[in-house]
Scaffold this active site. Structure first.
Site, mmCIF file in Angstrom:
data_model
loop_
_atom_site.group_PDB
_atom_site.id
_atom_site.type_symbol
_atom_site.label_atom_id
_atom_site.label_comp_id
_atom_site.label_asym_id
_atom_site.label_seq_id
_atom_site.Cartn_x
_atom_site.Cartn_y
_atom_site.Cartn_z
ATOM 1 N N LYS A 280 0.795 -1.192 0.036
ATOM 2 C CA LYS A 280 -0.020 0.077 -0.032
ATOM 3 C C LYS A 280 0.618 0.991 0.028
ATOM 4 O O LYS A 280 1.970 1.029 0.391
ATOM 5 C CB LYS A 280 -0.930 -0.091 1.298
ATOM 6 N N ARG A 354 -9.969 -11.633 2.178
ATOM 7 C CA ARG A 354 -11.067 -12.211 1.565
ATOM 8 C C ARG A 354 -10.319 -14.023 1.469
ATOM 9 O O ARG A 354 -10.831 -14.713 1.880
ATOM 10 C CB ARG A 354 -11.515 -12.136 0.044
HETATM 11 N N1 BES Z 1 -8.217 -3.773 4.416
HETATM 12 C C1 BES Z 1 -8.291 -3.489 3.257
HETATM 13 C C2 BES Z 1 -9.311 -2.655 2.988
HETATM 14 C C3 BES Z 1 -9.403 -1.135 3.521
HETATM 15 C C4 BES Z 1 -9.188 -0.215 2.870
HETATM 16 C C5 BES Z 1 -10.017 -1.198 4.654
HETATM 17 C C6 BES Z 1 -9.118 1.127 3.209
HETATM 18 C C7 BES Z 1 -9.956 0.371 5.016
HETATM 19 C C8 BES Z 1 -9.442 1.273 4.675
HETATM 20 C C9 BES Z 1 -8.254 -4.712 2.179
HETATM 21 O O1 BES Z 1 -7.333 -5.753 2.570
HETATM 22 C C10 BES Z 1 -7.605 -4.147 0.876
HETATM 23 O O2 BES Z 1 -6.512 -3.621 0.736
HETATM 24 N N2 BES Z 1 -8.556 -4.127 -0.180
HETATM 25 C C11 BES Z 1 -7.873 -3.874 -1.448
HETATM 26 C C12 BES Z 1 -8.648 -4.927 -2.348
HETATM 27 C C13 BES Z 1 -8.005 -4.793 -3.765
HETATM 28 C C14 BES Z 1 -6.685 -5.035 -3.743
HETATM 29 C C15 BES Z 1 -8.746 -5.699 -4.510
HETATM 30 C C16 BES Z 1 -8.640 -2.550 -1.606
HETATM 31 O O3 BES Z 1 -9.733 -2.280 -1.461
HETATM 32 O O4 BES Z 1 -8.018 -1.804 -2.245
HETATM 33 MN MN MN Z 2 -5.246 -5.316 2.118
#
Ligand code: BES
Ligand code: MN
Ligand code: ZN
Length: 500
Positions: A280, A354
């Site tokens: 990230k 997931r």
């Molecule tokens: N934990 C994150 C989702 C999230 C993002 C929660 C910001 C709270 C605030 C999750 O694990 C994630 O990173 N999801 C990705 C999925 C994508 C790579 C398909 C996302 O939402 O960007």
């Molecule tokens: Mn994530």
């Protein structure tokens, strides 16, 4: 803080301040407000007449009537217009009044719960008042060592009633709200705690601590060896990039008959999500300590269920791990064989929630559940869709979704359904495995749920995406910014509706 119910009217109650909730633009001061006005030679009416305070939502006014009361101060607090989401208005108004009292460094506040003032039954309104006071005053200062003397906590909130004996329903609604607030605070504390102080093992220890001394609540913690033996390779795959070992927490509450099939709650427990190799951006990555808010909600819910002796069986499943880019980490393109036997192509290591939920949903099947609800900070896409105002809801069972909507109405923890049509399942097909873990950005909240659905067994299922409301960047009426503890009140209410 001590919450109590006792006999007495506003005028005769002695506290550092009395709280007087007021509806916007109401012409007459009736009931307790009228009596207080009269006792104070018109102090309440005067401030309204001057227009300095009009009962608007979130607004307060402090009066020092000097005569007529045994309490020195009167805190007027606005409910907004009648008929608009009343319980939410009450939570907000009492939170605002309690914060005002704290700012004034007061110790005790009191309120006369008055039959007929609210549209809702008085017991419900009183429960909402307790929630407002307790949740609105929440702070997390475990790691602050400086200026401790500047902080101040309210010590007591007394609800008085004119009735000879406080009505049973009122007392039990107040006690129930207090217990539920303990559980929300418990969840908020876990979510607020930084990842170096809350590892998967720490989260498991917190679950063990919960079960200790609670009747009907048991706990079992699986370590990585046990998971490997069972084949939970999706969860283990995510954990590989971290030096911290993962855990699979199982909390079992037995409040129903021995053979009653349980309601299973599954909570995502990423104690930190860096994204892994699909790293990230640095900005706001610190907030990813909150990626275990689903697990915290499940643990808080089981705590409340046990304390309230709900008459049903509940199992909480919390898969917990870190998602870090260590030398042994998952790589984009890797294929995992999940507990269900289905293979998963990991196209993005940041879609890790997931993966761990897939194994938990497969494990849930072994419990022959009556229903399964999972709750997870799953997708940024859900925040894009609904902001931090609502939980994204998807699922396979209309009855369960209906109960969740009803619980949402009652608690103010809003859910909004997104469609889980078959077309979305097409998008997660993989060229090399049974499914892939990401279909990109478009419809991201839904394709995540479509992925989960591949691992859902033979049981009614609802998925709650709390990525938005789990962590607030601005104060809300009774939720200070930061960890909201969302899901606890919703799930407790849902379970109450589920009880026989
Ligand atoms: N934990 C994150 C989702 C999230 C993002 C929660 C910001 C709270 C605030 C999750 O694990 C994630 O990173 N999801 C990705 C999925 C994508 C790579 C398909 C996302 O939402 O960007
Ligand atoms: Mn994530
Ligand atoms: Zn995550």
């Amino acid at each position: 803080m001590k919450i109590s119910v006792s006999r007495g009217s506003s005028v005769e109650t002695q506290a550092d301040a009395l709280i007087l909730p007021i509806y916007e633009d109401e012409k007459e001061l009736r009931g307790a407000a009228g009596i207080l006005d009269e006792a104070t030679s018109g102090a309440v009416g005067a401030v309204l007449k001057a227009g300095d305070f009009r009962g608007k939502r979130g607004k307060t006014a402090v009066l020092y009537p000097d005569v007529g009361l045994r309490s020195r101060r009167l805190i007027l607090t606005g409910l907004g217009k009648r008929g608009e989401q009343e319980a939410e208005a009450v939570r907000g108004a009492f939170a605002a009044a309690a914060r005002e009292a704290r700012n004034l460094r007061l110790s005790t506040v009191a309120w006369e719960a008055e039959e007929g003032f609210f549209d809702a039954p008085l017991a419900e309104a009183a429960g909402a008042a307790v929630e407002g006071v307790r949740l609105g005053l929440y702070t997390f200062d475990r790691f602050k060592t400086q200026n401790k003397e500047e902080r101040h906590d309210l010590e007591g909130f007394t609800i008085t009633t004119g009735a000879k004996n406080p009505p049973k329903e009122l007392v039990s609604a107040v006690e129930r709200a207090d217990v539920i607030c303990d559980a929300v605070v418990f969840a908020r504390d876990l979510v607020s705690t930084p990842a170096n102080h809350l590892t998967p093992r720490d989260l498991a220890a917190a679950a063990v601590g919960l079960a200790k001394g609670r009747k009907g609540l048991g706990v079992q913690v699986m370590d990585e060896k046990e998971m490997a033996k069972r084949g939970m390779n999706a969860l283990l795959g995510v954990a590989k990039g971290s030096a911290q070992p993962p855990r699979f927490i199982i909390l079992k509450y037995t409040g129903g008959k021995r053979k009653d099939p349980p309601v299973v709650l599954v909570g995502k427990g990423l104690t930190f999500d860096s994204g892994g190799i699909s790293l990230k951006p640095a900005e706001k990555m610190d907030e990813m300590k909150s990626d275990m808010a689903g697990a915290a909600a499940v643990m808080g819910t089981l705590r409340a269920a046990a304390d309230l002796s709900l008459p049903l069986n509940i199992v909480g499943l919390c898969p917990t791990t870190e998602n870090l880019p260590g030398g042994n980490a998952l790589k984009p393109g890797d294929v995992l064989t999940s507990l269900a036997g289905k293979t998963i192509e990991v196209v993005n290591t940041d879609a890790e929630g997931r993966l761990i939920l897939a194994d938990a949903l497969a494990y849930a099947q072994t419990l022959k559940p009556a229903a399964v609800v999972d709750i997870a900070t799953l997708t940024g896409a859900c925040i894009v869709a609904l902001g931090d105002i609502a939980i994204g809801m998807m699922g396979t069972d209309e009855g369960l979704k209906g109960k969740m909507r009803a619980a949402s109405e009652r608690t103010g923890e809003r859910v909004w359904e997104l469609p889980l049509w078959r077309e979305y399942e097409e998008l997660i097909k993989s060229d090399v495995a049974d499914v892939k873990n990401s279909a990109g950005r478009y419809g991201g909240a839904i394709t995540a749920a479509a992925f989960l659905k591949q691992f859902v067994g033979d049981y009614p299922w609802v998925h709650l995406d709390i990525a938005g409301p789990a962590w607030l960047t601005k104060d809300r009426p009774y939720i200070p910014k930061g960890a909201s503890g969302i899901g606890v009140r919703l799930l407790v209410e849902f379970l109450a509706l589920f009880s026989p």
